[in-house]
Write a protein that holds these residues in place. Structure first.
Motif, PDB file in Angstrom:
ATOM      1  N   LEU A  53       0.833  -1.203   0.000  1.00 33.11           N
ATOM      2  CA  LEU A  53       0.000   0.000   0.000  1.00 33.11           C
ATOM      3  C   LEU A  53       0.865   1.249   0.000  1.00 33.11           C
ATOM      4  O   LEU A  53       0.595   2.207  -0.729  1.00 33.11           O
ATOM      5  N   SER A  54       1.924   1.226   0.780  1.00 30.66           N
ATOM      6  CA  SER A  54       2.838   2.359   0.833  1.00 30.66           C
ATOM      7  C   SER A  54       3.506   2.582  -0.517  1.00 30.66           C
ATOM      8  O   SER A  54       3.614   3.713  -0.997  1.00 30.66           O
ATOM      9  N   ALA A  55       3.933   1.494  -1.156  1.00 34.75           N
ATOM     10  CA  ALA A  55       4.569   1.593  -2.474  1.00 34.75           C
ATOM     11  C   ALA A  55       3.575   2.124  -3.506  1.00 34.75           C
ATOM     12  O   ALA A  55       3.913   2.990  -4.326  1.00 34.75           O
ATOM     13  N   LEU A  56       2.354   1.613  -3.465  1.00 32.77           N
ATOM     14  CA  LEU A  56       1.328   2.092  -4.401  1.00 32.77           C
ATOM     15  C   LEU A  56       1.008   3.560  -4.156  1.00 32.77           C
ATOM     16  O   LEU A  56       0.811   4.330  -5.103  1.00 32.77           O
ATOM     17  N   SER A  57       1.000   3.949  -2.909  1.00 29.60           N
ATOM     18  CA  SER A  57       0.744   5.345  -2.572  1.00 29.60           C
ATOM     19  C   SER A  57       1.837   6.246  -3.146  1.00 29.60           C
ATOM     20  O   SER A  57       1.554   7.314  -3.694  1.00 29.60           O
ATOM     21  N   ALA A  58       3.075   5.796  -3.056  1.00 28.88           N
ATOM     22  CA  ALA A  58       4.191   6.559  -3.627  1.00 28.88           C
ATOM     23  C   ALA A  58       4.055   6.654  -5.143  1.00 28.88           C
ATOM     24  O   ALA A  58       4.321   7.705  -5.738  1.00 28.88           O
ATOM     25  N   GLN A  59       3.634   5.557  -5.777  1.00 23.54           N
ATOM     26  CA  GLN A  59       3.436   5.570  -7.232  1.00 23.54           C
ATOM     27  C   GLN A  59       2.328   6.547  -7.617  1.00 23.54           C
ATOM     28  O   GLN A  59       2.464   7.296  -8.589  1.00 23.54           O
ATOM     29  N   VAL A  60       1.255   6.546  -6.852  1.00 25.94           N
ATOM     30  CA  VAL A  60       0.148   7.470  -7.133  1.00 25.94           C
ATOM     31  C   VAL A  60       0.627   8.905  -6.991  1.00 25.94           C
ATOM     32  O   VAL A  60       0.289   9.771  -7.807  1.00 25.94           O
ATOM     33  N   GLU A  61       1.431   9.149  -5.969  1.00 24.55           N
ATOM     34  CA  GLU A  61       1.962  10.500  -5.756  1.00 24.55           C
ATOM     35  C   GLU A  61       2.832  10.923  -6.940  1.00 24.55           C
ATOM     36  O   GLU A  61       2.717  12.048  -7.441  1.00 24.55           O
ATOM     37  N   ALA A  62       3.684  10.024  -7.418  1.00 24.56           N
ATOM     38  CA  ALA A  62       4.537  10.321  -8.566  1.00 24.56           C
ATOM     39  C   ALA A  62       3.701  10.575  -9.817  1.00 24.56           C
ATOM     40  O   ALA A  62       3.989  11.497 -10.599  1.00 24.56           O
ATOM     41  N   MET A  63       2.662   9.764  -9.996  1.00 32.62           N
ATOM     42  CA  MET A  63       1.790   9.951 -11.158  1.00 32.62           C
ATOM     43  C   MET A  63       1.049  11.286 -11.071  1.00 32.62           C
ATOM     44  O   MET A  63       0.826  11.950 -12.087  1.00 32.62           O
ATOM     45  N   THR A  64       0.679  11.671  -9.868  1.00 36.98           N
ATOM     46  CA  THR A  64      -0.005  12.947  -9.676  1.00 36.98           C
ATOM     47  C   THR A  64       0.907  14.094 -10.073  1.00 36.98           C
ATOM     48  O   THR A  64       0.478  15.046 -10.731  1.00 36.98           O
ATOM     49  N   VAL A  65       2.180  13.982  -9.707  1.00 38.21           N
ATOM     50  CA  VAL A  65       3.158  15.009 -10.094  1.00 38.21           C
ATOM     51  C   VAL A  65       3.249  15.080 -11.617  1.00 38.21           C
ATOM     52  O   VAL A  65       3.268  16.168 -12.207  1.00 38.21           O
ATOM     53  N   GLU A  66       3.292  13.907 -12.257  1.00 42.87           N
ATOM     54  CA  GLU A  66       3.352  13.869 -13.727  1.00 42.87           C
ATOM     55  C   GLU A  66       2.090  14.479 -14.337  1.00 42.87           C
ATOM     56  O   GLU A  66       2.160  15.221 -15.314  1.00 42.87           O
ATOM     57  N   LEU A  67       0.946  14.160 -13.760  1.00 39.50           N
ATOM     58  CA  LEU A  67      -0.317  14.720 -14.269  1.00 39.50           C
ATOM     59  C   LEU A  67      -0.347  16.237 -14.111  1.00 39.50           C
ATOM     60  O   LEU A  67      -0.904  16.934 -14.958  1.00 39.50           O
ATOM     61  N   ASP A  68       0.260  16.731 -13.043  1.00 42.26           N
ATOM     62  CA  ASP A  68       0.317  18.184 -12.835  1.00 42.26           C
ATOM     63  C   ASP A  68       1.140  18.865 -13.924  1.00 42.26           C
ATOM     64  O   ASP A  68       0.939  20.045 -14.209  1.00 42.26           O
ATOM     65  N   ARG A  69       2.060  18.124 -14.534  1.00 42.07           N
ATOM     66  CA  ARG A  69       2.903  18.681 -15.599  1.00 42.07           C
ATOM     67  C   ARG A  69       2.193  18.709 -16.956  1.00 42.07           C
ATOM     68  O   ARG A  69       2.645  19.367 -17.889  1.00 42.07           O
ATOM     69  N   VAL A  70       1.087  17.988 -17.084  1.00 42.45           N
ATOM     70  CA  VAL A  70       0.399  17.854 -18.369  1.00 42.45           C
ATOM     71  C   VAL A  70       0.027  19.204 -18.988  1.00 42.45           C
ATOM     72  O   VAL A  70       0.288  19.418 -20.176  1.00 42.45           O
ATOM     73  N   PRO A  71      -0.574  20.151 -18.252  1.00 44.72           N
ATOM     74  CA  PRO A  71      -0.930  21.416 -18.899  1.00 44.72           C
ATOM     75  C   PRO A  71       0.276  22.143 -19.507  1.00 44.72           C
ATOM     76  O   PRO A  71       0.177  22.666 -20.630  1.00 44.72           O
ATOM     77  N   ALA A  72       1.402  22.139 -18.808  1.00 45.32           N
ATOM     78  CA  ALA A  72       2.611  22.788 -19.347  1.00 45.32           C
ATOM     79  C   ALA A  72       3.091  22.051 -20.596  1.00 45.32           C
ATOM     80  O   ALA A  72       3.494  22.692 -21.584  1.00 45.32           O
ATOM     81  N   LEU A  73       3.040  20.734 -20.582  1.00 44.16           N
ATOM     82  CA  LEU A  73       3.451  19.953 -21.755  1.00 44.16           C
ATOM     83  C   LEU A  73       2.502  20.191 -22.929  1.00 44.16           C
ATOM     84  O   LEU A  73       2.944  20.290 -24.077  1.00 44.16           O
ATOM     85  N   GLU A  74       1.222  20.297 -22.632  1.00 45.48           N
ATOM     86  CA  GLU A  74       0.260  20.583 -23.693  1.00 45.48           C
ATOM     87  C   GLU A  74       0.556  21.946 -24.331  1.00 45.48           C
ATOM     88  O   GLU A  74       0.453  22.111 -25.539  1.00 45.48           O
ATOM     89  N   GLN A  75       0.925  22.925 -23.479  1.00 43.26           N
ATOM     90  CA  GLN A  75       1.270  24.258 -23.984  1.00 43.26           C
ATOM     91  C   GLN A  75       2.498  24.175 -24.889  1.00 43.26           C
ATOM     92  O   GLN A  75       2.533  24.782 -25.961  1.00 43.26           O
ATOM     93  N   GLN A  76       3.491  23.399 -24.469  1.00 46.11           N
ATOM     94  CA  GLN A  76       4.694  23.234 -25.290  1.00 46.11           C
ATOM     95  C   GLN A  76       4.351  22.568 -26.624  1.00 46.11           C
ATOM     96  O   GLN A  76       4.861  22.981 -27.676  1.00 46.11           O
ATOM     97  N   VAL A  77       3.503  21.576 -26.594  1.00 46.35           N
ATOM     98  CA  VAL A  77       3.097  20.895 -27.828  1.00 46.35           C
ATOM     99  C   VAL A  77       2.382  21.875 -28.752  1.00 46.35           C
ATOM    100  O   VAL A  77       2.628  21.893 -29.962  1.00 46.35           O
ATOM    101  N   ALA A  78       1.515  22.704 -28.184  1.00 48.83           N
ATOM    102  CA  ALA A  78       0.795  23.688 -28.996  1.00 48.83           C
ATOM    103  C   ALA A  78       1.773  24.660 -29.654  1.00 48.83           C
ATOM    104  O   ALA A  78       1.645  24.976 -30.846  1.00 48.83           O
ATOM    105  N   GLU A  79       2.772  25.108 -28.877  1.00 42.86           N
ATOM    106  CA  GLU A  79       3.768  26.030 -29.426  1.00 42.86           C
ATOM    107  C   GLU A  79       4.583  25.363 -30.536  1.00 42.86           C
ATOM    108  O   GLU A  79       4.832  25.966 -31.586  1.00 42.86           O
ATOM    109  N   LEU A  80       5.003  24.135 -30.303  1.00 43.30           N
ATOM    110  CA  LEU A  80       5.778  23.412 -31.320  1.00 43.30           C
ATOM    111  C   LEU A  80       4.943  23.138 -32.572  1.00 43.30           C
ATOM    112  O   LEU A  80       5.452  23.223 -33.697  1.00 43.30           O
ATOM    113  N   THR A  81       3.675  22.846 -32.380  1.00 38.65           N
ATOM    114  CA  THR A  81       2.784  22.620 -33.518  1.00 38.65           C
ATOM    115  C   THR A  81       2.672  23.896 -34.352  1.00 38.65           C
ATOM    116  O   THR A  81       2.724  23.837 -35.588  1.00 38.65           O
ATOM    117  N   THR A  82       2.538  25.018 -33.671  1.00 39.01           N
ATOM    118  CA  THR A  82       2.469  26.303 -34.378  1.00 39.01           C
ATOM    119  C   THR A  82       3.747  26.537 -35.168  1.00 39.01           C
ATOM    120  O   THR A  82       3.701  26.947 -36.341  1.00 39.01           O
TER     121      THR A  82
END
Length: 117
Positions: A53-82
């Protein structure tokens, strides 16, 4: 004598009832022992489950951090697409400038010819 026979019959019936009750109690004791053994096994698994459970909790926390980065990555993709969409126009500009550069020696000759006149 009849009284003794009747008492004996009652005692025999009471003995059968007691024997039946003992059999039922033995079954219940066996079931309780099995349930206790199962509960004990579950308790022994608890530390490992807590670690999982502790290991899974750490994985969820790491995934949450990655998900928090998604909007910035989407912005970068939009800029590169342009920027990618601008490439054909830039290529046209480069082609036009290259053609102009290739014309320079001829124009220099013309300027030189006009200057000589």
């Amino acid at each position: 004598e009849e009284l003794a026979v009747a008492q004996l019959a009652r005692l025999t019936e009471a003995l059968h009832t007691a024997d039946h009750n003992c059999t039922l109690l033995k079954r219940r004791i066996e079931e309780s022992e099995e349930q206790f053994a199962e509960a004990q096994a579950l308790l022994e698994e608890l530390p490992a489950k807590e670690q999982q459970l502790s290991a899974l909790s750490a994985q969820v926390e790491a995934m949450t951090v990655e998900l928090d980065r998604v909007p910035a990555l989407e912005q970068q993709v939009a800029e590169l697409t342009t920027r990618l969409e601008e490439i054909p126009e830039k290529e046209k500009q480069v082609s036009s400038l290259t053609a102009q550069l290739e014309e320079i020696p001829e124009k220099e000759k013309q300027v030189s010819s006009l200057t000589a006149q």
